[in-house]
Design an enzyme around this catalytic site. Structure first.
Site, PDB file in Angstrom:
ATOM      1  N   TRP A   1       0.925  -0.940   0.572  1.00  0.00           N
ATOM      2  CA  TRP A   1      -0.221  -0.254  -0.266  1.00  0.00           C
ATOM      3  C   TRP A   1       1.080   1.303  -0.008  1.00  0.00           C
ATOM      4  O   TRP A   1       1.978   1.669   0.807  1.00  0.00           O
ATOM      5  CB  TRP A   1      -0.592   0.004   0.911  1.00  0.00           C
ATOM      6  CG  TRP A   1      -1.336   1.578   1.231  1.00  0.00           C
ATOM      7  CD1 TRP A   1      -1.067   2.180   2.267  1.00  0.00           C
ATOM      8  CD2 TRP A   1      -2.835   1.922   0.626  1.00  0.00           C
ATOM      9  NE1 TRP A   1      -2.445   3.385   2.402  1.00  0.00           N
ATOM     10  CE2 TRP A   1      -3.079   2.922   1.833  1.00  0.00           C
ATOM     11  CE3 TRP A   1      -3.909   1.443   0.678  1.00  0.00           C
ATOM     12  CZ2 TRP A   1      -4.346   3.628   1.015  1.00  0.00           C
ATOM     13  CZ3 TRP A   1      -5.487   1.806   0.067  1.00  0.00           C
ATOM     14  CH2 TRP A   1      -5.300   2.651   0.521  1.00  0.00           C
TER      15      TRP A   1
ATOM     16  N   ASN B   1       0.490   5.509   0.531  1.00  0.00           N
ATOM     17  CA  ASN B   1      -0.968   6.958  -0.001  1.00  0.00           C
ATOM     18  C   ASN B   1       0.184   8.859  -0.163  1.00  0.00           C
ATOM     19  O   ASN B   1       0.687   8.330  -0.956  1.00  0.00           O
ATOM     20  CB  ASN B   1      -2.232   7.050   0.529  1.00  0.00           C
ATOM     21  CG  ASN B   1      -1.849   6.937   2.320  1.00  0.00           C
ATOM     22  OD1 ASN B   1      -0.562   6.084   2.770  1.00  0.00           O
ATOM     23  ND2 ASN B   1      -2.146   7.635   3.251  1.00  0.00           N
ATOM     24  N   ASP B   2      -0.337   8.937   0.909  1.00  0.00           N
ATOM     25  CA  ASP B   2       0.044  10.118   0.675  1.00  0.00           C
ATOM     26  C   ASP B   2       1.699  10.243   0.150  1.00  0.00           C
ATOM     27  O   ASP B   2       2.255  10.193   0.685  1.00  0.00           O
ATOM     28  CB  ASP B   2      -0.211  11.409   1.959  1.00  0.00           C
ATOM     29  CG  ASP B   2      -1.418  10.937   2.574  1.00  0.00           C
ATOM     30  OD1 ASP B   2      -2.181  10.585   1.231  1.00  0.00           O
ATOM     31  OD2 ASP B   2      -1.907  11.805   3.689  1.00  0.00           O
TER      32      ASP B   2
ATOM     33  N   GLN C   1       4.034   7.906   2.383  1.00  0.00           N
ATOM     34  CA  GLN C   1       2.899   6.986   2.608  1.00  0.00           C
ATOM     35  C   GLN C   1       2.711   5.308   2.875  1.00  0.00           C
ATOM     36  O   GLN C   1       2.706   5.915   1.848  1.00  0.00           O
ATOM     37  CB  GLN C   1       1.632   7.468   3.185  1.00  0.00           C
ATOM     38  CG  GLN C   1       1.780   8.273   4.365  1.00  0.00           C
ATOM     39  CD  GLN C   1       1.716   9.198   5.464  1.00  0.00           C
ATOM     40  OE1 GLN C   1       0.822   8.659   6.579  1.00  0.00           O
ATOM     41  NE2 GLN C   1       3.057   9.511   5.909  1.00  0.00           N
TER      42      GLN C   1
ATOM     43  N   TRP D   1      -4.242   0.180   3.666  1.00  0.00           N
ATOM     44  CA  TRP D   1      -4.477   1.356   4.741  1.00  0.00           C
ATOM     45  C   TRP D   1      -3.305   0.857   7.004  1.00  0.00           C
ATOM     46  O   TRP D   1      -4.039  -0.194   6.217  1.00  0.00           O
ATOM     47  CB  TRP D   1      -4.620   2.087   4.624  1.00  0.00           C
ATOM     48  CG  TRP D   1      -4.138   3.253   5.632  1.00  0.00           C
ATOM     49  CD1 TRP D   1      -3.341   4.249   4.641  1.00  0.00           C
ATOM     50  CD2 TRP D   1      -4.151   3.672   7.123  1.00  0.00           C
ATOM     51  NE1 TRP D   1      -3.190   5.380   5.744  1.00  0.00           N
ATOM     52  CE2 TRP D   1      -3.705   4.727   6.501  1.00  0.00           C
ATOM     53  CE3 TRP D   1      -4.694   2.641   7.695  1.00  0.00           C
ATOM     54  CZ2 TRP D   1      -3.252   5.310   8.267  1.00  0.00           C
ATOM     55  CZ3 TRP D   1      -4.899   2.858   9.062  1.00  0.00           C
ATOM     56  CH2 TRP D   1      -4.451   4.856   9.625  1.00  0.00           C
TER      57      TRP D   1
ATOM     58  N   TRP E   1       2.581   9.368   9.848  1.00  0.00           N
ATOM     59  CA  TRP E   1       1.545  10.604   9.234  1.00  0.00           C
ATOM     60  C   TRP E   1       2.486  11.702   8.582  1.00  0.00           C
ATOM     61  O   TRP E   1       3.469  11.654   8.452  1.00  0.00           O
ATOM     62  CB  TRP E   1       0.163  10.492  10.050  1.00  0.00           C
ATOM     63  CG  TRP E   1       0.058   9.462  10.121  1.00  0.00           C
ATOM     64  CD1 TRP E   1       0.527   7.338  10.087  1.00  0.00           C
ATOM     65  CD2 TRP E   1      -1.977   9.446  10.743  1.00  0.00           C
ATOM     66  NE1 TRP E   1      -0.955   7.326  10.715  1.00  0.00           N
ATOM     67  CE2 TRP E   1      -2.069   7.440  11.036  1.00  0.00           C
ATOM     68  CE3 TRP E   1      -2.652  10.207  10.672  1.00  0.00           C
ATOM     69  CZ2 TRP E   1      -3.555   7.698  11.944  1.00  0.00           C
ATOM     70  CZ3 TRP E   1      -4.081   9.893  11.396  1.00  0.00           C
ATOM     71  CH2 TRP E   1      -4.262   8.412  11.551  1.00  0.00           C
ATOM     72  N   SER E   2       1.206  11.883   7.737  1.00  0.00           N
ATOM     73  CA  SER E   2       1.804  12.916   6.509  1.00  0.00           C
ATOM     74  C   SER E   2       2.574  14.227   7.206  1.00  0.00           C
ATOM     75  O   SER E   2       2.217  14.846   8.246  1.00  0.00           O
ATOM     76  CB  SER E   2       0.631  13.117   5.534  1.00  0.00           C
ATOM     77  OG  SER E   2       0.530  12.052   4.868  1.00  0.00           O
TER      78      SER E   2
ATOM     79  N   GLU F   1      -6.922  18.022   5.361  1.00  0.00           N
ATOM     80  CA  GLU F   1      -6.038  16.780   5.394  1.00  0.00           C
ATOM     81  C   GLU F   1      -4.993  17.717   4.946  1.00  0.00           C
ATOM     82  O   GLU F   1      -5.296  18.589   4.136  1.00  0.00           O
ATOM     83  CB  GLU F   1      -5.968  15.760   5.385  1.00  0.00           C
ATOM     84  CG  GLU F   1      -6.996  14.681   5.604  1.00  0.00           C
ATOM     85  CD  GLU F   1      -6.886  13.686   5.518  1.00  0.00           C
ATOM     86  OE1 GLU F   1      -7.649  12.855   6.623  1.00  0.00           O
ATOM     87  OE2 GLU F   1      -7.650  13.237   4.435  1.00  0.00           O
TER      88      GLU F   1
ATOM     89  N   ASP G   1     -11.317  15.534   3.794  1.00  0.00           N
ATOM     90  CA  ASP G   1     -12.126  14.339   4.099  1.00  0.00           C
ATOM     91  C   ASP G   1     -13.174  13.854   3.133  1.00  0.00           C
ATOM     92  O   ASP G   1     -12.930  12.468   3.481  1.00  0.00           O
ATOM     93  CB  ASP G   1     -11.174  14.103   5.661  1.00  0.00           C
ATOM     94  CG  ASP G   1     -11.020  13.198   6.134  1.00  0.00           C
ATOM     95  OD1 ASP G   1     -10.813  12.507   5.656  1.00  0.00           O
ATOM     96  OD2 ASP G   1     -11.477  12.545   7.441  1.00  0.00           O
TER      97      ASP G   1
HETATM   98  N1  DQQ Z   1      -3.111  10.378   4.870  1.00  0.00           N
HETATM   99  C1  DQQ Z   1      -2.140  10.467   6.965  1.00  0.00           C
HETATM  100  C2  DQQ Z   1      -2.677  11.699   6.914  1.00  0.00           C
HETATM  101  C3  DQQ Z   1      -3.425  12.709   6.323  1.00  0.00           C
HETATM  102  C4  DQQ Z   1      -4.253  11.683   5.476  1.00  0.00           C
HETATM  103  C5  DQQ Z   1      -2.340   9.047   7.111  1.00  0.00           C
HETATM  104  C6  DQQ Z   1      -4.376  11.044   3.669  1.00  0.00           C
HETATM  105  O1  DQQ Z   1      -1.659  12.032   8.160  1.00  0.00           O
HETATM  106  O2  DQQ Z   1      -4.233  13.795   7.023  1.00  0.00           O
HETATM  107  O3  DQQ Z   1      -1.846   7.972   6.449  1.00  0.00           O
HETATM  108  O4  DQQ Z   1      -4.988  10.631   3.368  1.00  0.00           O
END
Ligand code: DQQ
Length: 572
Positions: A57, A59-60, A76, A84, A119-120, A240, A273
């Protein structure tokens, strides 16, 4: 043990009930899936020149930066599965933003202040070429707090190891500051004010009001919360991954994040979000008040301007001082169910990094794939100016249609068949879903059929329609995925937006980057972008074709058409 747990939970609810701490579910974790590995990952839909790790996985985008001429990209990542969870900051470096070398994760849960997740966050280059990260940690009480990490060894050009400050967390929710402990995350790149203090914003919400909470610091360690947020907007929900940066009003050059002054406007981007859309406003940064004020007509919320009207989230820019440009990264999620991408063994790609600047009108941003991506182009195919009659399809052959870059421009000289725009058609995405590629119009739909099978059982249609508005022609751009796959499971939502071009004076241009399961399209020379994920069953590899089409009654002219096969980038 069980009893003490119950006791803890009730004690905790008591605190929450009295408003001492506010915690609520913020990210849905599926504990059955977060560490599940499929026997052999499915490679059919993997991309060839978009950034993605070999498996699991993603993400950001996090902390993108250029340091001593080398690009760093963090993201991430779940090292243990394709859903996730178990989130760390994975890390790769590159000399050209196209080919990448993977490194070990830069930060992962290891301290009290991030034991439940890293996290991000963002990178800031401090004076003396010193990079630092501010990132969100999830602490043992599941509160979101802000931490700092710095490179362990500044002479390592790859900056592989990072260390966290014993002073972490630097910013945290308390009963005094009334910050919502489960909605306090994603610090931006910091900027330095003329008073010598650094500023950073952090995404949050109070009830349904989105907040960009502002902190200031003299030393980057001791941060003081400002009395008021940099900006807030009612009814938008949790903000976010905020991003706040200056843009030049006179040219396409990027600006360092701390630049202010004449000839500069500011952009505030927020990731909603609730809807998973990134929207931005253009406005003025009032230094005296330390507030950002969007220009009138620059709307906060889901109906505002978006970087991308398809799938694109949690984006982040950085200033590239080597090429004097601002570069945008954004995460493009799967359009599969969680069970399906877990079975696939991987999830998520990054959009091709885009240069971003203010349009001549000053009313919106313009985006274009970074020029370096063009070095993957090969086997150029050009077509002379061609008439595309109403109801015709024209194959663009000679390129690997599953892995291609295509630029096409249309000229319209006859407008009297344009359908009349109903003033109630204010939602372009809805209009595109009601008037998909198979719905005949006066002027349009015309555009491209990408990832199309031989007999058009499958295709993704990216196209324009032109309507006669009250005192001008209105251009709609759509990406219609409804026929993209014979497989019923993927989400095939149709996307769309209006494009601010005058088709009487200007050509209508479209560029699509096609990469197996992703179609990233740029309309009106980068005024709008639409990215979609598709999962064809026939239009894969050699079974994929590329066509120009016109399903309107009025003919249009293809004034320019160039297409390239794309080579594979070195990514993992
Ligand atoms: N993803 C992160 C957060 C953020 C969110 C967690 C946005 O910090 O707010 O993986 O996709």
């Amino acid at each position: 043990m069980a009893t003490s747990c119950v006791w803890l939970i009730s004690f905790f609810s008591l605190l929450v009930g009295h408003g001492v701490l506010q915690l609520e579910a913020s990210h849905i974790l599926n504990t059955n899936l977060e560490s599940l590995q499929p026997p052999s990952p499915n490679q059919t839909y993997r991309t060839s020149y978009h950034f993605q790790p070999p498996k699991n996985w993603m993400n950001d985008p996090n902390g993108p930066m250029i340091y001593k001429g080398l690009y760093h990209f963090f993201y991430q990542y779940n090292p243990f599965g394709a859903a996730w969870g178990n989130i760390v900051w994975a890390h790769s470096t590159s000399e050209d933003l196209v080919n990448w070398i993977p490194h070990d994760p830069a930060i992962y849960p290891s301290h009290q202040a991030d034991i439940n997740g890293c996290w991000s966050g963002s990178a800031t280059i401090l004076p003396g070429e010193k990079p630092v990260f501010l990132y969100t940690g999830v602490d043992p009480k599941s509160q979101q707090v802000q931490n700092i990490a710095v490179p362990k060894n500044m002479s390592d050009p790859f900056l592989v190891e990072w260390e966290k400050s014993p002073k972490n967390p630097l910013m945290e929710p308390t009963s005094m500051n009334k910050i919502n402990a489960s909605s306090f995350r994603d610090p931006t790149t910091a900027w330095l004010g003329p008073d010598g203090r650094w500023r950073v914003i952090i995404g949050s919400k109070r009830d349904r009001r989105g907040l960009a909470i502002l902190y200031r610091s003299k030393d980057f360690i001791n941060w003081v919360k400002a009395k008021h947020p940099l900006h807030s907007a009612k009814g938008t929900g949790m903000w976010e991954c905020p991003d706040f940066f200056p843009v030049s009003t006179s040219n396409q050059s990027g600006l360092d994040t701390s630049m202010v002054g004449l000839g500069i406007k500011h952009v505030l981007k927020l990731s909603l979000d609730d809807t998973k859309h990134d929207y931005y406003t253009i406005g003025t940064y009032n230094l005296a008040m330390d507030r950002y004020i969007p220009d009138s007509g620059s709307v906060d919320g889901d109906s505002g301007l978006r970087y991308d009207y398809g799938k694109f989230y949690a984006s982040k820019t950085f200033y590239d001082n080597a090429k004097n440009r601002r570069v945008l990264w954004g995460w493009i999620n799967e359009s599969l169910s969680e069970a399906d991408y877990v079975k696939q063994g991987w999830a998520g790609v990054q959009a091709i990094p885009r240069s971003v600047w203010l349009s001549k009108s000053g009313k919106q941003l313009v985006q274009w794939p970074i020029v370096e991506i063009e070095k993957l182009r090969t086997n150029r195919v050009d077509s002379p100016s061609t008439d595309l009659k109403g109801g015709s399809v024209h194959e663009i052959s000679g390129v690997t249609a599953a892995q291609a870059d295509v630029e096409i421009s249309f000229r319209v000289s006859e407008f009297n068949k344009a359908d009349v725009m109903d003033p109630s058609w204010t939602n372009p995405q809805l209009l595109c879903s009601q008037k998909g590629a198979s719905v005949k119009g006066g002027l349009g739909p015309f555009g491209l059929l990408v990832l199309a099978s031989n007999h058009l059982q499958e295709y993704t249609a990216v196209f324009f329609r032109i309507f006669k508005g009250q005192n001008k022609y209105v251009v709609l751009m759509c990406s219609d995925q409804s026929r993209s796959s014979l497989n019923k499971n993927p989400d095939k939502t149709t996307y769309g937006t209006f494009v601010d071009v005058d088709p009487i004076k200007e050509k209508l241009s479209l560029r699509s980057l096609i990469d197996h399961s992703i179609v990233e399209s740029f309309g009106g020379d980068g005024k709008v972008c639409i990215s979609s994920r598709v999962y064809p069953t026939l239009a894969i590899e050699g079974g994929a074709h590329l066509y120009a089409f016109n399903n309107g009654t009025q003919g249009v002219t293809i004034s320019k058409l160039s297409a390239w096969s794309m080579k594979k980038a070195q990514i993992s």
